[in-house]
Design an enzyme around this catalytic site. Structure first.
Site, PDB file in Angstrom:
ATOM      1  N   LYS A  57       0.983  -1.442   0.046  1.00 30.99           N
ATOM      2  CA  LYS A  57       0.224  -0.395  -0.260  1.00 30.99           C
ATOM      3  C   LYS A  57       1.054   1.138   0.079  1.00 30.99           C
ATOM      4  O   LYS A  57       2.022   1.193   0.974  1.00 30.99           O
ATOM      5  CB  LYS A  57      -0.440   0.061   1.237  1.00 30.99           C
ATOM      6  CG  LYS A  57      -1.823   1.067   1.604  1.00 30.99           C
ATOM      7  CD  LYS A  57      -3.061   0.718   2.803  1.00 30.99           C
ATOM      8  CE  LYS A  57      -3.871   2.274   3.218  1.00 30.99           C
ATOM      9  NZ  LYS A  57      -4.590   1.566   4.181  1.00 30.99           N
ATOM     10  N   SER A 111      -9.453   1.643   3.181  1.00 33.97           N
ATOM     11  CA  SER A 111      -8.485   2.508   2.341  1.00 33.97           C
ATOM     12  C   SER A 111      -7.531   1.288   1.560  1.00 33.97           C
ATOM     13  O   SER A 111      -7.019   2.063   0.774  1.00 33.97           O
ATOM     14  CB  SER A 111      -7.568   3.879   3.354  1.00 33.97           C
ATOM     15  OG  SER A 111      -6.760   3.353   4.281  1.00 33.97           O
ATOM     16  N   SER A 152      -9.958  -0.229   7.180  1.00 30.40           N
ATOM     17  CA  SER A 152      -8.770  -0.216   6.260  1.00 30.40           C
ATOM     18  C   SER A 152      -8.545  -2.151   5.741  1.00 30.40           C
ATOM     19  O   SER A 152      -8.227  -2.213   4.108  1.00 30.40           O
ATOM     20  CB  SER A 152      -8.202   0.661   6.035  1.00 30.40           C
ATOM     21  OG  SER A 152      -8.142   1.795   6.309  1.00 30.40           O
TER      22      SER A 152
HETATM   23  N1  GLN Z   1     -13.091   3.972   6.648  1.00 27.89           N
HETATM   24  C1  GLN Z   1     -12.010   3.758   8.229  1.00 27.89           C
HETATM   25  C2  GLN Z   1     -11.881   5.244   7.893  1.00 27.89           C
HETATM   26  O1  GLN Z   1     -11.978   6.512   6.703  1.00 27.89           O
HETATM   27  C3  GLN Z   1     -11.101   2.967   7.984  1.00 27.89           C
HETATM   28  C4  GLN Z   1      -9.096   3.775   7.644  1.00 27.89           C
HETATM   29  C5  GLN Z   1      -8.339   2.958   8.015  1.00 27.89           C
HETATM   30  O2  GLN Z   1      -8.363   1.701   8.268  1.00 27.89           O
HETATM   31  N2  GLN Z   1      -7.541   3.578   7.315  1.00 27.89           N
HETATM   32  O3  GLN Z   1     -11.221   6.324   9.471  1.00 27.89           O
END
Ligand code: GLN
Length: 488
Positions: free
Chosen positions: A80, A155, A179
């Site tokens: 990532k 994400s 994420s």
């Molecule tokens: N969807 C969650 C957020 O936007 C989780 C994102 C993540 O785990 N990086 O904060």
């Protein structure tokens, strides 16, 4: 589903040993897959030539001394775009880091390289890992390979599709509030997040430091176990990492006898839950009971506080973490500095760089985070949210005094349409309801594919357990996948 060349590293190893393939052929295969899936916008950068050179060197090493190769010999991974890899570009999906190159390699990634993993490229993600659909990347959305009109989740959306479409065997992502698990569920693969502090965060771009944890996306629980165990453990560069010894997860994936599982009725009866996801989860619970496991509904009255608590705290931490992107230390600097303006040149650099180079969602979170930390509101929001976090933590600990696992769906719905929630970000936040609790409590959690919806999209079931019980979690997840769920 997609036709996979290999579903786990063991198969790759066997094929290499039998001379049925080479590292070079593996990389060539994955590069072709990347080429054929370009429209999905998975990779921000492919390290094609470098991966081939790495593969050739490893093939030679194996030929000369087969016993000298590392535990990940033949494993091709993607990372990532929030993980540092020395001398390679790194942007966190943001314009503000355009042109930035890592000066060092993240501890977790270095440990994989040391075991002869091959990194094939860096994959797309939401800007600074903030989002649930990979729609917040400056490089455009990644599309779900099973339905191009749908998001892959976020994400770590690029990571999920990279694995789903067989462009690499495993992808390394990060999980702050789901994420790794949510995109895994949306893409029909396995997503695992270990205990907070199990893996060093050195070289992971910070979003919310008391939540962030590196995790894996893979087809098999076995690969998650292998890769997690190699990344985990003490690291002098991260003061929050645990120095507890790391058990060998991958060699202890034995099936567990009758376990005790708690589930929350409030999750299954939640207004937002899709009826097929609810039914499939209930059916799984029923099957587990029939097989002699003790599965019980446990009251949990904190569910409605999960999302507000998570977002208040992560936005607060994000606003602080992201203050380092000031146009001076890293990446982009605005070119529009007016020496005659009333603001000093330095103030203009800060303001204009951040205004021009952060995306809408990141700005929204910096503003909200700054607000909840401001003198007049600190106690009402930030302190209150910290208190609720402690309650959530205590509640989970209590449950784990009597149960081995908590089982709930990973998400209330399947992958949504690209663009569906852009005018109302709150809708996107609310859909994180089942994943954020593991990060609030700092406990390990895994999502495995549960079934396919009649809309042809997959969804997952999530298991959580007590801190540092990864062996237990992975063993049972593997058992669930092999014994209960249709696909491996
Ligand atoms: N969807 C969650 C957020 O936007 C989780 C994102 C993540 O785990 N990086 O904060």
């Amino acid at each position: 589903m997609i036709n996979l060349q290999y579903t786990n590293h063991k198969q790759v190893s066997n094929a290499l040993k039998k001379g049925l393939t080479t590292c070079q052929q593996l990389v060539e295969y994955y590069l072709t897959q990347i080429e054929n899936t370009q429209e999905l916008n998975i990779y921000i950068e492919v390290f094609g030539e470098e991966a081939l050179a790495q593969a050739q060197a490893l093939d030679l090493k194996y030929k000369e001394a087969p016993e000298s190769v590392g535990k990940l010999f033949g494993m091709v991974i993607s990372i990532k775009d929030v993980l540092c890899y020395k001398d390679h570009k790194l942007t966190a999906g943001s314009k503000i880091l355009e042109g930035f190159e890592s000066l060092f390699t993240a501890t977790a990634i270095q440990r994989l390289l040391d075991e002869d993993a091959i990194i094939i490229g860096r994959v797309n993600c939401d800007e600074f890992a903030m989002g649930s659909g990979n729609e917040n990347s400056t490089y455009g959305p990644t599309r779900n390979g099973l339905d191009k009109s749908k998001v892959p989740g976020g994400s770590s959306g690029g990571s999920a599709v990279a694995v789903q479409m067989d462009t690499c065997l495993v992808s390394i992502g990060s999980d702050t509030g789901g994420s790794v698990r949510q995109p895994a569920a949306f893409c029909g693969i396995v997503g695992a997040k270990p205990t907070y502090g199990r893996i060093s965060r050195y070289g992971l771009i910070a979003y919310a430091s008391s939540f962030d944890q590196i995790g894996t996306l893979s087809h098999s629980v076995a690969d998650a176990a292998l890769v997690l165990e190699l990344m985990a453990g003490a690291d002098e560069w991260d003061s929050t990492v645990s120095s507890k010894a790391v058990p060998s997860y991958s060699t202890q994936l034995n099936s567990t006898q009758n376990v005790k599982i708690a589930y929350f009725e409030d999750c299954l009866n939640h207004a937002s839950i899709d009826s097929e996801i609810k039914t499939a989860t209930q059916e799984l619970i029923q099957k587990l009971k029939e097989d002699g496991h003790q599965v019980e509904a446990v009251p949990f009255d904190l569910l409605e506080y999960m999302i507000p608590t998570y977002y208040v705290l992560t936005m607060a931490e994000a606003s602080s973490n992201l203050s380092r992107y000031d146009g001076v230390h890293y990446g982009q600097r605005s070119a529009n500095i007016d020496p005659k303006a009333s603001l000093s040149a330095l103030e203009q650099v800060y303001r204009k760089t951040r205004t021009e180079s952060f995306g809408t969602e990141v700005k929204r979170r910096i503003l909200a985070g700054t607000f909840v930390l401001s003198a007049g509101y600190y106690d009402a929001y930030y302190t209150k949210a910290q208190q609720v976090r402690k309650l959530i933590f205590d509640n989970f600990k209590k449950i784990f005094e009597s149960y081995d696992f908590i089982l709930i769906p990973t998400t209330p719905n399947t992958a949504f349409k690209i663009g569906a929630n852009t005018s109302d970000p709150t809708q996107t936040y609310l859909a994180d309801i089942f994943t954020v609790s593991a990060n609030l409590a700092g406990i390990p959690a895994i999502s495995i594919p549960l079934a396919t919806h009649t809309n042809r999209l997959p969804f997952g079931v999530q298991l959580m357990t007590n801190s540092f019980e990864e062996v237990k979690l992975l063993s049972f997840a593997q058992q669930l996948m092999l014994e209960y769920l249709a696909k491996t």
